[in-house]
Write a protein that holds these residues in place. Structure first.
Motif, short mmCIF file in Angstrom:
data_model
loop_
_atom_site.label_atom_id
_atom_site.label_comp_id
_atom_site.label_asym_id
_atom_site.label_seq_id
_atom_site.Cartn_x
_atom_site.Cartn_y
_atom_site.Cartn_z
N ARG A 21 -10.17 39.33 9.57
CA ARG A 21 -11.30 38.64 10.20
C ARG A 21 -11.19 38.70 11.73
NH1 ARG A 21 -12.91 32.35 9.82
NH2 ARG A 21 -14.94 32.57 10.81
N SER A 22 -9.97 38.48 12.28
CA SER A 22 -9.81 38.55 13.74
C SER A 22 -9.97 39.98 14.24
CB SER A 22 -8.46 37.97 14.17
OG SER A 22 -7.41 38.81 13.75
N LYS A 25 -13.63 40.64 14.45
CA LYS A 25 -14.20 39.97 15.62
C LYS A 25 -13.92 40.76 16.89
CE LYS A 25 -14.44 35.11 14.32
NZ LYS A 25 -13.99 33.75 14.64
N LYS A 26 -12.70 41.29 16.99
CA LYS A 26 -12.36 42.10 18.17
C LYS A 26 -13.20 43.36 18.23
CE LYS A 26 -7.61 40.57 18.85
NZ LYS A 26 -6.19 40.98 18.84
#
Length: 166
Positions: A21-22, A25-26
């Motif tokens: 998920r991170s 996002k990046k």
């Protein structure tokens, strides 16, 4: 099954979910940053090179890396889109906070040496340079013939390159 044996697997799956998920996002933030590129914008590549955007294609971007020098890069290679003030400060050194603390080095070494003979040369005319002793002598060495004397013949009586028998 026992809940204690399933707990490490549940934690591992949760951690993987958070990492992906991170990462997504990046990637979305990087894609959004690249969408803000426009011709004339200053950028930094992931390799650390600063350039100005000239053209934007579907998957590529043309960068001006030096005046008149253009290079084509993948859009993914753009690491940061910079504000105009930041780009000018980094590339051109423009800004009020720019101070140079290093000493300025002259183009020649004359100012790096102490002028010990300044008093001796003060009475000479301005255009005349002082003579330097480079260790040369006016007279030829004892081994060397003078310009008007013939050179000695080789000791064996043969000229260079001549073959002979003993």
């Amino acid at each position: 099954m026992n809940l204690v044996t399933l707990l490490p697997f549940i934690v591992l799956i949760g951690a993987m979910f958070l990492m992906t998920r991170s990462a997504k996002k990046k990637q979305q933030a990087a894609a959004q940053m690249r969408d803000h590129m426009a011709p004339g914008t200053g950028v930094r590549t992931i390799g650390g090179m600063y350039a100005t955007v000239k053209e934007i294609g579907d998957d590529t971007v043309t960068l001006e890396v030096a005046p008149g020098v253009h290079a084509i890069y993948a859009k993914n290679s753009i690491g940061a889109v910079l504000e105009d003030a930041e780009y000018n400060r980094i590339v051109h050194g423009a800004g009020d906070d720019l101070t140079i603390d290093t000493p300025v080095v002259p183009d020649d070494a004359s100012s790096l040496t102490l002028d010990k003979d300044a008093d001796k040369d003060a009475d000479k005319p301005e255009g005349e340079a002082p003579k330097l002793d480079l260790g040369k002598k006016d007279e030829p060495e004892a081994d060397e013939p003078k310009a008007d004397e013939p050179k000695d013949e080789p000791k064996n009586g043969k000229a260079d390159g001549e073959a002979g028998t003993k």
